[in-house]
Motif scaffolding. Structure first.
Motif, PDB file in Angstrom:
ATOM      1  N   VAL A  48     -10.778  13.849  -9.752  1.00 32.77           N
ATOM      2  CA  VAL A  48     -10.901  12.420  -9.456  1.00 32.77           C
ATOM      3  C   VAL A  48     -10.879  12.208  -7.946  1.00 32.77           C
ATOM      4  O   VAL A  48     -10.490  13.092  -7.176  1.00 32.77           O
ATOM      5  CB  VAL A  48      -9.761  11.593 -10.098  1.00 32.77           C
ATOM      6  N   LEU A  49     -11.303  11.017  -7.545  1.00 32.80           N
ATOM      7  CA  LEU A  49     -11.110  10.575  -6.177  1.00 32.80           C
ATOM      8  C   LEU A  49      -9.635  10.236  -5.957  1.00 32.80           C
ATOM      9  O   LEU A  49      -8.884  10.071  -6.916  1.00 32.80           O
ATOM     10  CB  LEU A  49     -11.960   9.338  -5.895  1.00 32.80           C
ATOM     11  N   THR A  50      -9.268  10.127  -4.704  1.00 34.09           N
ATOM     12  CA  THR A  50      -7.912   9.693  -4.392  1.00 34.09           C
ATOM     13  C   THR A  50      -7.898   8.186  -4.200  1.00 34.09           C
ATOM     14  O   THR A  50      -8.747   7.635  -3.501  1.00 34.09           O
ATOM     15  CB  THR A  50      -7.401  10.377  -3.116  1.00 34.09           C
ATOM     16  N   GLY A  51      -6.947   7.532  -4.843  1.00 34.65           N
ATOM     17  CA  GLY A  51      -6.819   6.092  -4.702  1.00 34.65           C
ATOM     18  C   GLY A  51      -5.387   5.657  -4.908  1.00 34.65           C
ATOM     19  O   GLY A  51      -4.625   6.315  -5.629  1.00 34.65           O
ATOM     20  N   TYR A  52      -4.998   4.572  -4.255  1.00 37.18           N
ATOM     21  CA  TYR A  52      -3.654   4.028  -4.385  1.00 37.18           C
ATOM     22  C   TYR A  52      -3.727   2.529  -4.615  1.00 37.18           C
ATOM     23  O   TYR A  52      -4.684   1.860  -4.202  1.00 37.18           O
ATOM     24  CB  TYR A  52      -2.824   4.283  -3.119  1.00 37.18           C
ATOM     25  N   HIS A  53      -2.691   2.008  -5.252  1.00 42.01           N
ATOM     26  CA  HIS A  53      -2.542   0.565  -5.328  1.00 42.01           C
ATOM     27  C   HIS A  53      -2.174   0.022  -3.950  1.00 42.01           C
ATOM     28  O   HIS A  53      -1.513   0.689  -3.148  1.00 42.01           O
ATOM     29  CB  HIS A  53      -1.461   0.187  -6.343  1.00 42.01           C
ATOM     30  N   THR A  54      -2.620  -1.181  -3.703  1.00 45.14           N
ATOM     31  CA  THR A  54      -2.326  -1.838  -2.435  1.00 45.14           C
ATOM     32  C   THR A  54      -0.905  -2.408  -2.452  1.00 45.14           C
ATOM     33  O   THR A  54      -0.455  -2.932  -3.475  1.00 45.14           O
ATOM     34  CB  THR A  54      -3.334  -2.976  -2.187  1.00 45.14           C
ATOM     35  N   TYR A  55      -0.200  -2.265  -1.340  1.00 43.45           N
ATOM     36  CA  TYR A  55       1.135  -2.833  -1.214  1.00 43.45           C
ATOM     37  C   TYR A  55       1.048  -4.329  -0.891  1.00 43.45           C
ATOM     38  O   TYR A  55       0.076  -4.803  -0.269  1.00 43.45           O
ATOM     39  CB  TYR A  55       1.910  -2.161  -0.080  1.00 43.45           C
ATOM     40  N   GLU A  56       2.069  -5.045  -1.305  1.00 43.53           N
ATOM     41  CA  GLU A  56       2.216  -6.434  -0.867  1.00 43.53           C
ATOM     42  C   GLU A  56       2.280  -6.451   0.664  1.00 43.53           C
ATOM     43  O   GLU A  56       2.989  -5.666   1.286  1.00 43.53           O
ATOM     44  CB  GLU A  56       3.511  -7.029  -1.434  1.00 43.53           C
ATOM     45  N   GLY A  57       1.503  -7.344   1.265  1.00 39.67           N
ATOM     46  CA  GLY A  57       1.518  -7.458   2.717  1.00 39.67           C
ATOM     47  C   GLY A  57       0.650  -6.437   3.430  1.00 39.67           C
ATOM     48  O   GLY A  57       0.627  -6.391   4.664  1.00 39.67           O
TER      49      GLY A  57
END
Length: 245
Positions: A48-57
């Protein structure tokens, strides 16, 4: 304290790298593996590609830079946000469903996709905690989720942009030969380019500056080195086609 994530927004990154030894355009992928009961085939075994959820702020650009930094150790590289992926049926097959259940996520996720450009030798794969590996863009392994579609969209955008924006130089060293530039164009466009025509057209471009230097440490006849002048390009050129194939 760990920042709070936004659970249904993620950033996935296509990291393109040019390999001067194989003359190939590559994509950096990480292994997705889920072990089964002893004696059985793995439940999940793909990439898979690398991906992360976005943090608040956190801005989307900052999330993309965080993905790059944690995977490669690099920062301040060229990045391009190119598309949003939000199909409600993004879990593409049984492997995706098994993986989602194991990771305890079942919310619909909207992904903002970016791509980065670099040279493969800049990344030390041994220094990453992920099982990352380079794959030629035209010889990809089995992929999870809709990541094949994301890579295809990124590749199409890169092909198009390389014809009228000087982004190809992000894949090259500061000093390069005309042959290295041609190899990079051929790898991106997936086509052979006539050597004489390419050289004749490129050396007339004022933003490609011939240096009073040649290659060193090679056995064959050394070639002249060139550099891309961003200042000349920005002052003298509007967006038009860099080369005609």
């Amino acid at each position: 304290m760990q920042p709070q994530i936004i659970p249904n927004i993620s950033v996935d990154c296509v990291i393109f790298g040019f390999d001067f030894e194989t003359k190939s355009l590559n994509v950096l992928l990480i292994e997705r593996f889920l072990k089964a009961d002893e004696g059985n085939e793995p439940l999940v075994n793909d990439y898979v590609l690398t991906g992360y959820h976005t943090y608040e702020g956190e801005t989307l650009d900052e999330t993309a830079s965080r993905v790059l930094k944690e995977l490669t150790g690099l920062d301040n590289l060229y990045k391009k946000q190119f598309k949003v992926f939000g199909d409600p049926n993004r879990l593409m097959n049984d492997r995706d469903i098994i993986w989602a259940k194991n990771q305890n996520f079942n919310q619909r996720t909207i992904t903002i996709a970016y791509y980065f450009l670099l040279q493969t030798h800049e990344v030390n794969l041994r220094n990453t905690e992920h099982k990352a590996q380079w794959f030629p863009v035209d010889k990809l392994p089995a992929l999870g989720f809709d990541h094949k579609a994301i890579i295809n969209e990124a590749y199409a955008d890169l092909k198009e942009k390389s014809m009228y924006k000087p982004i190809i130089f992000e894949l090259l060293p500061d000093k390069f030969t005309i042959k290295e530039l041609q190899d990079t164009y051929e790898a991106i466009l997936g086509t052979e380019i006539d050597n004489r025509n390419f050289r004749r057209k490129l050396i007339t471009k004022k933003f490609i500056v011939k240096l009073d230097e040649k290659q060193v440490g090679i056995s064959k006849k050394p070639s002249h080195l060139f550099m891309f002048s961003k200042d000349i390009y920005q002052k003298a050129y509007k967006e038009n086609y860099l080369i005609n194939i």
